[in-house]
Motif scaffolding. Structure first.
Motif, PDB file in Angstrom:
ATOM      1  N   GLY A  28     -12.074  -8.216  17.889  1.00 52.92           N
ATOM      2  CA  GLY A  28     -12.629  -9.505  18.279  1.00 52.92           C
ATOM      3  C   GLY A  28     -12.902 -10.410  17.087  1.00 52.92           C
ATOM      4  N   GLY A  29     -12.145 -10.216  16.016  1.00 52.53           N
ATOM      5  CA  GLY A  29     -12.289 -11.055  14.824  1.00 52.53           C
ATOM      6  C   GLY A  29     -13.381 -10.628  13.867  1.00 52.53           C
ATOM      7  N   GLU A  30     -14.053  -9.527  14.141  1.00 52.64           N
ATOM      8  CA  GLU A  30     -15.154  -9.097  13.272  1.00 52.64           C
ATOM      9  C   GLU A  30     -14.680  -8.540  11.940  1.00 52.64           C
ATOM     10  N   PHE A  31     -13.602  -7.751  11.955  1.00 53.23           N
ATOM     11  CA  PHE A  31     -13.077  -7.182  10.712  1.00 53.23           C
ATOM     12  C   PHE A  31     -11.644  -6.728  10.929  1.00 53.23           C
ATOM     13  N   GLY A  32     -10.964  -6.428   9.825  1.00 53.65           N
ATOM     14  CA  GLY A  32      -9.648  -5.813   9.839  1.00 53.65           C
ATOM     15  C   GLY A  32      -9.697  -4.632   8.887  1.00 53.65           C
ATOM     16  N   LEU A  33      -9.172  -3.489   9.302  1.00 55.99           N
ATOM     17  CA  LEU A  33      -9.217  -2.275   8.487  1.00 55.99           C
ATOM     18  C   LEU A  33      -7.802  -1.737   8.330  1.00 55.99           C
ATOM     19  N   TYR A  34      -7.425  -1.444   7.085  1.00 57.22           N
ATOM     20  CA  TYR A  34      -6.073  -0.981   6.767  1.00 57.22           C
ATOM     21  C   TYR A  34      -6.146   0.231   5.858  1.00 57.22           C
ATOM     22  N   LYS A  35      -5.226   1.159   6.064  1.00 57.47           N
ATOM     23  CA  LYS A  35      -5.062   2.288   5.141  1.00 57.47           C
ATOM     24  C   LYS A  35      -3.868   1.953   4.271  1.00 57.47           C
ATOM     25  N   VAL A  36      -4.053   2.068   2.970  1.00 57.27           N
ATOM     26  CA  VAL A  36      -3.018   1.706   2.011  1.00 57.27           C
ATOM     27  C   VAL A  36      -2.653   2.948   1.199  1.00 57.27           C
ATOM     28  N   ASP A  37      -1.371   3.268   1.158  1.00 55.84           N
ATOM     29  CA  ASP A  37      -0.864   4.388   0.374  1.00 55.84           C
ATOM     30  C   ASP A  37       0.073   3.841  -0.689  1.00 55.84           C
ATOM     31  N   LEU A  38      -0.347   3.923  -1.938  1.00 52.71           N
ATOM     32  CA  LEU A  38       0.453   3.406  -3.049  1.00 52.71           C
ATOM     33  C   LEU A  38       1.158   4.544  -3.761  1.00 52.71           C
ATOM     34  N   ARG A  39       2.438   4.367  -3.993  1.00 50.45           N
ATOM     35  CA  ARG A  39       3.219   5.362  -4.722  1.00 50.45           C
ATOM     36  C   ARG A  39       2.794   5.340  -6.198  1.00 50.45           C
ATOM     37  N   PRO A  40       3.167   6.359  -6.952  1.00 49.06           N
ATOM     38  CA  PRO A  40       2.867   6.357  -8.381  1.00 49.06           C
ATOM     39  C   PRO A  40       3.415   5.101  -9.055  1.00 49.06           C
ATOM     40  N   LYS A  41       2.635   4.552  -9.953  1.00 46.41           N
ATOM     41  CA  LYS A  41       2.997   3.369 -10.758  1.00 46.41           C
ATOM     42  C   LYS A  41       3.237   2.107  -9.913  1.00 46.41           C
ATOM     43  N   ALA A  42       2.703   2.062  -8.691  1.00 46.11           N
ATOM     44  CA  ALA A  42       2.880   0.886  -7.828  1.00 46.11           C
ATOM     45  C   ALA A  42       2.093  -0.285  -8.396  1.00 46.11           C
ATOM     46  N   PRO A  43       2.687  -1.474  -8.422  1.00 46.70           N
ATOM     47  CA  PRO A  43       2.017  -2.625  -9.025  1.00 46.70           C
ATOM     48  C   PRO A  43       0.832  -3.164  -8.224  1.00 46.70           C
ATOM     49  N   GLY A  44       0.743  -2.903  -6.931  1.00 44.52           N
ATOM     50  CA  GLY A  44      -0.390  -3.391  -6.138  1.00 44.52           C
ATOM     51  C   GLY A  44      -0.405  -4.904  -6.019  1.00 44.52           C
ATOM     52  N   ALA A  45      -1.596  -5.494  -6.108  1.00 45.19           N
ATOM     53  CA  ALA A  45      -1.757  -6.945  -5.974  1.00 45.19           C
ATOM     54  C   ALA A  45      -2.315  -7.528  -7.259  1.00 45.19           C
ATOM     55  N   LYS A  46      -1.720  -8.621  -7.721  1.00 43.30           N
ATOM     56  CA  LYS A  46      -2.210  -9.313  -8.915  1.00 43.30           C
ATOM     57  C   LYS A  46      -3.520 -10.027  -8.607  1.00 43.30           C
ATOM     58  N   THR A  47      -4.162 -10.531  -9.639  1.00 44.94           N
ATOM     59  CA  THR A  47      -5.475 -11.161  -9.496  1.00 44.94           C
ATOM     60  C   THR A  47      -5.420 -12.351  -8.546  1.00 44.94           C
ATOM     61  N   HIS A  48      -6.323 -12.305  -7.560  1.00 43.69           N
ATOM     62  CA  HIS A  48      -6.369 -13.337  -6.523  1.00 43.69           C
ATOM     63  C   HIS A  48      -7.770 -13.406  -5.927  1.00 43.69           C
ATOM     64  N   PHE A  49      -7.958 -14.362  -5.019  1.00 48.81           N
ATOM     65  CA  PHE A  49      -9.210 -14.468  -4.275  1.00 48.81           C
ATOM     66  C   PHE A  49      -8.904 -14.995  -2.882  1.00 48.81           C
ATOM     67  N   HIS A  50      -9.902 -14.865  -2.003  1.00 46.73           N
ATOM     68  CA  HIS A  50      -9.803 -15.372  -0.635  1.00 46.73           C
ATOM     69  C   HIS A  50     -10.954 -16.351  -0.416  1.00 46.73           C
ATOM     70  N   ARG A  51     -10.678 -17.470   0.210  1.00 49.85           N
ATOM     71  CA  ARG A  51     -11.696 -18.497   0.438  1.00 49.85           C
ATOM     72  C   ARG A  51     -12.577 -18.222   1.648  1.00 49.85           C
ATOM     73  N   SER A  52     -12.100 -17.396   2.584  1.00 55.77           N
ATOM     74  CA  SER A  52     -12.870 -17.229   3.822  1.00 55.77           C
ATOM     75  C   SER A  52     -13.111 -15.783   4.240  1.00 55.77           C
ATOM     76  N   ILE A  53     -12.660 -14.818   3.452  1.00 60.25           N
ATOM     77  CA  ILE A  53     -12.867 -13.414   3.806  1.00 60.25           C
ATOM     78  C   ILE A  53     -13.318 -12.612   2.591  1.00 60.25           C
ATOM     79  N   SER A  54     -14.138 -11.604   2.852  1.00 63.79           N
ATOM     80  CA  SER A  54     -14.459 -10.627   1.813  1.00 63.79           C
ATOM     81  C   SER A  54     -13.459  -9.484   1.945  1.00 63.79           C
ATOM     82  N   GLU A  55     -13.351  -8.694   0.887  1.00 64.66           N
ATOM     83  CA  GLU A  55     -12.439  -7.554   0.899  1.00 64.66           C
ATOM     84  C   GLU A  55     -13.153  -6.379   0.245  1.00 64.66           C
ATOM     85  N   SER A  56     -13.041  -5.230   0.864  1.00 63.38           N
ATOM     86  CA  SER A  56     -13.658  -4.018   0.328  1.00 63.38           C
ATOM     87  C   SER A  56     -12.611  -2.925   0.203  1.00 63.38           C
TER      88      SER A  56
END
Length: 142
Positions: A28-56
């Motif tokens: 109902g728009g309260e949150f989104g939950l994701y499981k992330v599996d990164l392979r060895p040496k995966a670059p992931g996400a570069k430095t960023h921010f969100h204007r309307s959501i927090s991230e944990s």
């Protein structure tokens, strides 16, 4: 309830699947939950921010490098990092082992399309990529 057998991994985020556990639609728009599996040496996400959501981030296994807006820290099993709205953050797997973590977005922004199509837009690059990122509240620091 969402059974474990209902595995809806988002396609196309490199070779690092993002599994949708609870979407904004299902909460109902309260949150989104994701499981992330990164392979060895995966670059992931570069430095960023969100204007309307927090991230944990909650580390399930392995070691992940997390940027908390000030410095890079190593997250290990059981570690948690909260990033408030507007907070700079990034992540990457520098290790030779895979890493698994949970990512929580609040409120529950529609991140499914972002995870499913970001690789496609990254290949396109330029203005199309920038517009896609802005549409999904992802502002990267160059």
């Amino acid at each position: 309830m969402r059974p474990a057998a209902d595995d809806r991994a988002a396609a196309g985020v490199g070779k690092s699947p993002y599994r949708n556990l609870a979407s904004h639609a299902s909460t109902g728009g309260e949150f989104g939950l994701y499981k992330v599996d990164l392979r060895p040496k995966a670059p992931g996400a570069k430095t960023h921010f969100h204007r309307s959501i927090s991230e944990s981030f909650y580390v399930l296994s392995g070691e992940i490098e997390l940027y908390d807006g000030e410095r890079w820290v190593t997250g290990r099993q059981g570690d948690f990092l909260y990033v408030p709205v507007g907070g700079l953050h990034a992540f990457r797997n520098d290790s030779d082992d895979p890493v698994s973590m949970l990512m929580l977005f609040s409120p529950g922004a529609a991140r499914e399309e972002y995870f499913e199509r970001v690789a496609e837009f990254a290949r396109r690059g330029g203005e199309e990529l920038r517009e896609f990122q802005v549409r999904h509240d992802s502002f990267f620091i160059q």
